[in-house]
Structure formats: C-alpha cells, structure tokens
Write an enzyme that holds these catalytic residues in place. Sequence first.
Site, mmCIF file in Angstrom:
data_model
loop_
_atom_site.group_PDB
_atom_site.id
_atom_site.type_symbol
_atom_site.label_atom_id
_atom_site.label_comp_id
_atom_site.label_asym_id
_atom_site.label_seq_id
_atom_site.Cartn_x
_atom_site.Cartn_y
_atom_site.Cartn_z
ATOM 1 N N SER A 194 0.836 -1.193 0.000
ATOM 2 C CA SER A 194 0.000 0.000 0.000
ATOM 3 C C SER A 194 0.870 1.241 0.000
ATOM 4 O O SER A 194 2.062 1.190 0.299
ATOM 5 C CB SER A 194 -0.897 0.005 1.229
ATOM 6 O OG SER A 194 -0.187 0.534 2.319
ATOM 7 N N LYS A 195 0.238 2.347 -0.319
ATOM 8 C CA LYS A 195 0.970 3.608 -0.416
ATOM 9 C C LYS A 195 1.553 4.023 0.931
ATOM 10 O O LYS A 195 2.435 4.835 1.004
ATOM 11 C CB LYS A 195 0.038 4.723 -0.894
ATOM 12 C CG LYS A 195 -0.305 4.617 -2.363
ATOM 13 C CD LYS A 195 -1.054 5.851 -2.811
ATOM 14 C CE LYS A 195 -1.724 5.583 -4.139
ATOM 15 N NZ LYS A 195 -2.473 6.683 -4.646
ATOM 16 N N ARG A 196 1.016 3.462 1.986
ATOM 17 C CA ARG A 196 1.499 3.856 3.305
ATOM 18 C C ARG A 196 2.930 3.404 3.542
ATOM 19 O O ARG A 196 3.659 3.988 4.309
ATOM 20 C CB ARG A 196 0.584 3.282 4.392
ATOM 21 C CG ARG A 196 -0.697 4.061 4.542
ATOM 22 C CD ARG A 196 -1.533 3.506 5.667
ATOM 23 N NE ARG A 196 -1.997 2.155 5.376
ATOM 24 C CZ ARG A 196 -3.012 1.886 4.582
ATOM 25 N NH1 ARG A 196 -3.672 2.875 4.008
ATOM 26 N NH2 ARG A 196 -3.402 0.654 4.359
#
Length: 485
Positions: free
Chosen positions: A256-258
């Site tokens: 994920s972008k996190r």
Amino acid sequence: MTKKVKVRFAPSPTGDLHVGNIRTALFDWAYARHTGGTFLFRIEDTDTTRVTDEYIQAAIDTLKWLGLNWDEGPEVGGDNGPYLQSQRLGIYAEWAQKFLDQKDAYHCYCSAEELEAVREAQRAANVAPGYNGHCRDLTADQIAAYKAEGRLPVVRMRMPDGGTTFNDLIRGDVSFDHKFVPDFVLVRGDGSPLYTLAVAVDDVLMKVTHVLRGEDLLSSTPRQIRVYQAMGLAIEDYPVFAHLPFVMGQDNAKLSKRNGEVSIAWYRDKGFLPEAICNYLALLGWSPGDDRENVTMKELTELFTVEKVHSSPARFDMKKLEAINGDKIRALTIDEFLNWSLPFLTKAGVITGSADEIALVKLALPLIQERIIMLSEVPAMLKFLFVKNFAVEAESVSKITDDASKQVLQRSLKELEPLATWSHESIEAALRSSLIEEMGLKPRIAFGAVRIATTGSTISPPLFESMELLGKEASLARIRAGLEL
Ligand code: GLU
C-alpha cells in the site's frame, strides 16, 4: 479488420507512483509496444483535494525515468487531448447532462445523513448496502420542494435490473449482479465529476481499445460499462478489460501507499536503475513461459502477451530486486556507471563536480562495480579519495589502536616509504612480503589495519588499488596519523 491497439495508463497522482502503479504502466506500455499500438498516458486529477501539481509532475518524470515513453498524453500531445482530466470538465458535464436528458441518470437530492440512515437500516436488515433508489422517480412537486430547501443534487446513474458480464483477458468471464451494483453518483453536488464518469467517457472519446489495470478496479467495471451504454457505444467497441493481480508485500499483505518502500521515488533515491525495476516488475506476475530472472526491455516488448499474465497475486521480493540491480550495475559501461554515480556523489557532498574529481571517480569506479548493489553506496565507498579533513570513522578507531595494529602500521610505513613506483602491484608486494610472510600475520589482520588507516573504514574498494589512487603522499600521511591515534 482488427482495430489498432490503444492502451492507456491513467493514474490519479494523489501521491508518488508506487510499485503496483508502475507494474501496470509497464504492462500497458509493453502491450502497446508488442502489438505496434499506441500507449496513451492520462492524468486523472479530478480529485482536487488530493492531487497536487508536484505529484502530477512526479508521475510524468517517473514514467520518463523508467523509459516508458508514451505516444499520446501530457507534454507530447495527441489528437484526443487534453490529457489532464481537470482540463476536460466541460466534456464530462455535457455527457452528464445528456444522460439526464436520456433518463439514464437522474438528480438525487438525498443528504449525507439520509444516505447514512439508509445504510444503517440496510446493515440492521443484513441486506447489501447501496443506494435505495429513493430519488429515481421524483415528482415535479418533490423536486421543487427539495430545491426550495436549497439542496444541491448529485447526478446519479440508473442501473437497470439484471447483471453485467464481460470477458476479462486474465480472468475470463466476470459477472456482476446489479443487486450489488446500486445506482451510482456521476457528478457531485458541486458539479465535479466522479472517477467512474470521467474514466469511462475518456476511454471512449480517446478510443482506448484495451484497459489493463489493477485488480482493485475490477468492481468498478460494470459501472463503466453502464456509462458506455449510456454513451451509445456499440458492444463491439467496448474496450477489452484485463485486471492485473495485486502485488503483495513480503508479509503477504497488499502493498500500500502507506509503506514508503513502495514509492518509486524511494527506489530512485536508493540508486536502483530503471532497467532493474522494469526487469523485476516485468517478471512479477508475468513470464514468457520459462523461469528466466532477467528480461530486457526489448525482449519484454517482443514477448509480452496478456495471456501470460498470472491470475494469482505476485509477491514482491526486495532481495530479488537488489540482486537484479547488482547485475544491471555490473553490466554498465564505465561511462554509464559514471553518469549514474555522479549525481549521488555530488548530492552527498563527496565531490563538487570538477573535471579532476570526475577523472578520479572514473578511475575508482571499476574497483567498486562488482561490490555494490545500489548506487547510493557509491559515495561512502569513494569518499576516502576526496575528503578534505580525513579522519578514521569513529566506530573503527579502536580497531587500530591496539599494539598489534600499531606494529602493522609502523612496518607498513617502513616498507612503503622507500617505494619508487607507487602502483597497486608494488604496494601489494611490499606489504605481503613484510606483513604476511615475515611477520606471519593473517591477511585480514594485517591489511585490515592498513585499510582502516588509509580509507577510514573497514569497508572500502580493494585496498592496494585504493592506495594507488589515493597516492603515496596521502597514503603515508594517513598511516602516520593512524599511528598517533
Ligand atoms: N485513476 C485510477 C487510479 O489511479 C485508475 C484508472 C483506471 O485505470 O481505470 O486508481
């Protein structure tokens, strides 16, 4: 006659492009190149609260950096522009109006609280969530009353009963029962379009033939197909869909972008080469039918077919990517390696970029080409050649202050001072015969001390070559200074 293929990559730059986006872009590009078709690049920037100009520029720069050149899109133009959705708002508004006129869509006046109440009731009754069709067939009086309240309506698409089935090139036939695809919003109350409207309108107007994209968008497909219908597109002209499986992290969770390490900017800063990233991502979820670990961009364009994309998720393996990056670094010519390394050296403040410095870097690079896996390692490896106020790194000082090390340094100094020719061969011969043969030391002990004294660290390019490049005067001065520690 088969249509010329046109594939698009259409990111919403709400952050840096990440590994999953790039793999999609790479497959889009490869498919276009394999088929001799067109690669279109479109920026989906209608979400003005999250998209920034910096992210848009970063997306453009990233594609360029990776070598995924596009035929239509920002900067290069084309017959179907503009290619930024924020510049096409009038087009979406016209289509939304047309859908309203055709009664494919309707104004919905439900407030956020009312919609939440509906959802709450659906949860309580354990039925599928979604819009309940409240405003589908409002009377003129009801509409007038809502308007009098000052409510701003959204435009909602009417989903007919039944279902949608389409053939996905990777998954085969995929069906959606419309019970689970409720009427959906096309335009917000403030007049701004939603993704589903903009993406479908653009794919049609830009004559996209193939939509290869991430699996996360699979569930939006029946809504897009509904927009095609409302636009009057013939079924045979619908784009063909192929939904690429997720890229999972090492821990089997979806990347994920996190996670900072999924951002392509992170890889660029670490010193991964674009070829390595493309090579690795190409084989993440696709293979040409063998178990190769390397593929060039040329081979990819020759061999890429959607049929060979796997339908199960692919697992991202950093170790493999690093290994490929090391291979690609070793395969560079010295001039290429130099060009890639200079920005890292200047950014780290190791060199200012003068011609003399660059010449020395060029001599030193062959010494480390076999030893690094990322370009970001270059500055630390070569710093000892350029540093003005040389000092042994703090954690290594204690390793050369013991008696045995002092003896090594003393003897080295004695052997090296009279050398008439300062070459790695003469340095090696002098140190081997004295330290190893006469003093009987193990090479690790003997050369370790000299390495720390001359390069400042336990990790350096090959010792004798390093000393040759450093020069006699500096090498001896550093050994003398080492003795004073
Ligand atoms: N703009 C969408 C996104 O970045 C993708 C659009 C599409 O590929 O259909 O998630």
